[in-house]
Design an enzyme around this catalytic site. Structure first.
Site, short mmCIF file in Angstrom:
data_model
loop_
_atom_site.label_atom_id
_atom_site.label_comp_id
_atom_site.label_asym_id
_atom_site.label_seq_id
_atom_site.Cartn_x
_atom_site.Cartn_y
_atom_site.Cartn_z
N ASP A 91 43.37 -6.27 61.45
CA ASP A 91 43.44 -5.79 62.83
C ASP A 91 44.46 -4.66 62.89
O ASP A 91 45.65 -4.88 62.67
CB ASP A 91 43.85 -6.95 63.75
CG ASP A 91 43.85 -6.53 65.21
OD1 ASP A 91 43.79 -5.31 65.49
OD2 ASP A 91 43.90 -7.42 66.07
N MET A 92 44.01 -3.48 63.22
CA MET A 92 44.88 -2.31 63.18
C MET A 92 45.87 -2.25 64.35
O MET A 92 46.68 -1.34 64.42
CB MET A 92 44.03 -1.03 63.15
CG MET A 92 43.23 -0.90 61.88
SD MET A 92 44.31 -0.80 60.45
CE MET A 92 43.17 -1.20 59.12
N SER A 169 37.92 13.67 67.59
CA SER A 169 36.89 13.87 68.61
C SER A 169 37.16 15.15 69.38
O SER A 169 38.30 15.62 69.47
CB SER A 169 36.95 12.68 69.57
OG SER A 169 36.27 12.96 70.75
N TYR A 182 41.77 6.92 75.49
CA TYR A 182 41.12 7.39 74.25
C TYR A 182 41.47 8.85 73.97
O TYR A 182 41.85 9.21 72.85
CB TYR A 182 39.60 7.21 74.40
CG TYR A 182 38.78 7.78 73.26
CD1 TYR A 182 38.62 7.08 72.08
CD2 TYR A 182 38.15 9.02 73.39
CE1 TYR A 182 37.85 7.61 71.04
CE2 TYR A 182 37.40 9.55 72.35
CZ TYR A 182 37.24 8.84 71.18
OH TYR A 182 36.50 9.37 70.15
N THR A 185 44.89 9.25 72.61
CA THR A 185 45.08 8.87 71.21
C THR A 185 44.54 9.96 70.28
O THR A 185 45.09 10.22 69.23
CB THR A 185 44.38 7.54 70.87
OG1 THR A 185 42.96 7.66 71.02
CG2 THR A 185 44.88 6.41 71.75
N LEU A 216 29.44 13.95 70.74
CA LEU A 216 28.87 12.63 71.01
C LEU A 216 27.79 12.29 69.99
O LEU A 216 26.88 13.08 69.74
CB LEU A 216 28.27 12.63 72.42
CG LEU A 216 27.72 11.30 72.90
CD1 LEU A 216 28.82 10.25 72.96
CD2 LEU A 216 27.08 11.46 74.28
N THR A 219 26.15 6.22 68.23
CA THR A 219 26.49 4.89 67.74
C THR A 219 26.28 3.90 68.89
O THR A 219 26.29 4.29 70.06
CB THR A 219 27.97 4.82 67.29
OG1 THR A 219 28.80 5.15 68.41
CG2 THR A 219 28.26 5.79 66.18
P1 NAP Z 1 32.49 2.15 66.80
O1 NAP Z 1 31.02 2.06 66.56
O2 NAP Z 1 33.06 1.57 68.06
O3 NAP Z 1 33.21 1.49 65.55
C1 NAP Z 1 34.57 1.22 65.61
C2 NAP Z 1 34.99 0.54 64.33
O4 NAP Z 1 36.39 0.24 64.43
C3 NAP Z 1 34.26 -0.77 64.11
O5 NAP Z 1 34.02 -0.94 62.74
C4 NAP Z 1 35.25 -1.82 64.60
O6 NAP Z 1 35.01 -3.02 63.89
C5 NAP Z 1 36.57 -1.16 64.21
N1 NAP Z 1 37.68 -1.65 65.04
C6 NAP Z 1 37.73 -1.78 66.39
N2 NAP Z 1 38.91 -2.27 66.76
C7 NAP Z 1 39.63 -2.47 65.64
C8 NAP Z 1 40.92 -3.00 65.38
N3 NAP Z 1 41.72 -3.43 66.35
N4 NAP Z 1 41.33 -3.08 64.09
C9 NAP Z 1 40.53 -2.67 63.08
N5 NAP Z 1 39.29 -2.16 63.27
C10 NAP Z 1 38.85 -2.07 64.53
O7 NAP Z 1 33.00 3.66 66.76
P2 NAP Z 1 32.18 5.00 66.35
O8 NAP Z 1 31.42 5.46 67.51
O9 NAP Z 1 31.50 4.77 65.05
O10 NAP Z 1 33.39 6.02 66.14
C11 NAP Z 1 34.00 6.17 64.88
C12 NAP Z 1 34.94 7.35 64.93
O11 NAP Z 1 34.26 8.51 65.37
C13 NAP Z 1 36.11 7.15 65.90
O12 NAP Z 1 37.29 7.64 65.35
C14 NAP Z 1 35.69 7.95 67.11
O13 NAP Z 1 36.79 8.41 67.86
C15 NAP Z 1 34.95 9.09 66.45
N6 NAP Z 1 34.03 9.73 67.38
C16 NAP Z 1 32.87 9.10 67.74
C17 NAP Z 1 32.03 9.72 68.65
C18 NAP Z 1 30.73 9.08 69.07
O14 NAP Z 1 30.09 9.63 69.97
N7 NAP Z 1 30.31 7.99 68.48
C19 NAP Z 1 32.37 10.95 69.20
C20 NAP Z 1 33.56 11.56 68.82
C21 NAP Z 1 34.38 10.94 67.90
P3 NAP Z 1 35.50 -4.47 64.35
O15 NAP Z 1 35.07 -4.66 65.76
O16 NAP Z 1 34.79 -5.35 63.37
O17 NAP Z 1 36.97 -4.52 64.18
#
Ligand code: NAP
Length: 334
Positions: A91-92, A169, A182, A185, A216, A219
């Site tokens: 857990d981060m 992002s 968000y 951060t 965006l 996911t």
């Molecule tokens: P996501 O689907 O919500 O995945 C988040 C990941 O982080 C999951 O594996 C989750 O797994 C883990 N996580 C959550 N809370 C945690 C905690 N407390 N400790 C450790 N792990 C934790 O996110 P995503 O959409 O793939 O985004 C990934 C990256 O891309 C992020 O940095 C995001 O800012 C960036 N991004 C995404 C988008 C987008 O549109 N998707 C756009 C811009 C930037 P568990 O729940 O198992 O812990």
């Protein structure tokens, strides 16, 4: 054909060849056996990153909180061709677990070539109503754990000429409503790793830093947030599919981080990212030229054509649309 035309054509050919010759090439073999730690790899982008490394025959450690899901991702990584795939649940938000996850990876892989920091804690897509506790918690997950793991990994990455990859992002570049914690951060990440990058250069470090600025991407977590009618009209067709994003972007990333050490840093600085992916600008450094082409909001009103300049602006459009919506619906001036 006139002499002038001939000279012009030859010059164009020479310029084309020079660009081709200097363009960083992606060698899939460079990732065979590479030792990689991917955080937030139980879902979304992190999971896909793990699969891509797996296909290239890397040795992978993945981490997130949900152990059962991590197990499944590990199995798939192995079936895709990973030389090794292990997981460590962590857990981060904890002060000690980021270190534990990092140490686990270094010990089990015998070092580290790539540290991909990607995890984010869940955060509501709504107006900020003063929840300082959530903001503090999110800072721990999305920012402090990144700083902590990066610091702990530096010695290993230094030994391997390794790379730190920070998944950030567009919201880390322009403040937007409905995602105040968000956004904060991601701004913190960009500032921290942008500044750290300068310090590593000053120290003549072997470690490269890549800050990935994403728009965006579809996911599950992101789509849940923008599923409402209001959000759909804001983001509309600006969503990029995960598949499309990854078919191009991971290669783009390694064209940068995988280039020989001598050439890595200048190229890292001045390339505008892998625009072909549409959504992902893998290596947007604070001083790279693509960022300077990001068009500030007030320019949009006077020069709408500027938005066509650069693919990133298609993504920015969605952010602008959001700001427009906000202004129209709240009479607020931003
Ligand atoms: P996501 O689907 O919500 O995945 C988040 C990941 O982080 C999951 O594996 C989750 O797994 C883990 N996580 C959550 N809370 C945690 C905690 N407390 N400790 C450790 N792990 C934790 O996110 P995503 O959409 O793939 O985004 C990934 C990256 O891309 C992020 O940095 C995001 O800012 C960036 N991004 C995404 C988008 C987008 O549109 N998707 C756009 C811009 C930037 P568990 O729940 O198992 O812990």
């Amino acid at each position: 054909m006139g002499t002038f035309t001939k000279i012009l054509l030859s010059a164009a050919c020479v310029a084309f060849l020079a660009v081709k010759w200097n363009a960083p090439r992606f060698d899939p073999e460079s990732l065979r056996g590479a030792r990689v730690l991917v955080t937030g790899a139980s879902a979304g982008i992190g999971e896909q990153i793990a699969y891509h490394y797996a296909k290239f025959g890397a040795q992978i450690v993945i981490t997130a909180r949900r152990e059962k899901v991590l197990q499944k991702v590990v199995e798939k990584c192995l079936s895709l061709g990973a030389q090794k795939a292990l997981y460590v649940a962590a857990d981060m938000a904890s002060e000690t677990e980021p270190d534990r996850a990092l140490d686990f990876a270094v010990e089990n892989l015998g070092g580290l070539d790539y540290l991909v920091l990607n995890h984010i804690g869940p955060s509501p897509f709504s107006m900020w109503e003063g929840d300082v506790e959530h903001t503090r918690w999110l800072m721990k997950v999305n920012f402090f754990s990144y700083a902590q793991m990066a610091w702990r990994a530096l010695a290993s990455l230094e030994q391997s000429n390794g790379a730190l990859v920070i998944v950030s992002s567009l919201l880390g570049k322009m403040p937007s409503p409905f995602a105040v914690p968000y956004t904060s951060t991601k701004f913190a990440l960009n500032g921290f790793f942008g500044a750290l990058h300068h310090e590593l250069v000053m120290k003549k470090s072997n470690v490269s830093i890549s800050i990935c600025t994403l728009g965006l991407i579809d996911t599950d977590a992101a789509m849940d947030k923008v599923r409402s009618v209001k959000s759909r009209c804001l983001f509309g067709k600006h969503v990029t599919t995960l598949r499309r994003c990854f078919s191009v972007s991971l290669q783009g990333l390694h064209q940068r981080t995988g280039v020989p050490r001598r050439r890595r840093r200048p190229e890292h600085h001045h390339h505008g990212g892998h625009e072909a992916a549409g959504a992902l600008l893998p290596l947007v450094h604070p001083h790279c030229d693509s960022e300077q082409r990001l068009v500030p909001f007030h320019h949009r009103l006077r020069h709408p054509e500027l938005l066509q300049l650069h693919p990133v602006n298609r993504k920015l459009n969605s952010a602008f649309a959001m700001v427009d919506w906000w202004r129209e619906n709240t009479q607020n001036t931003i």
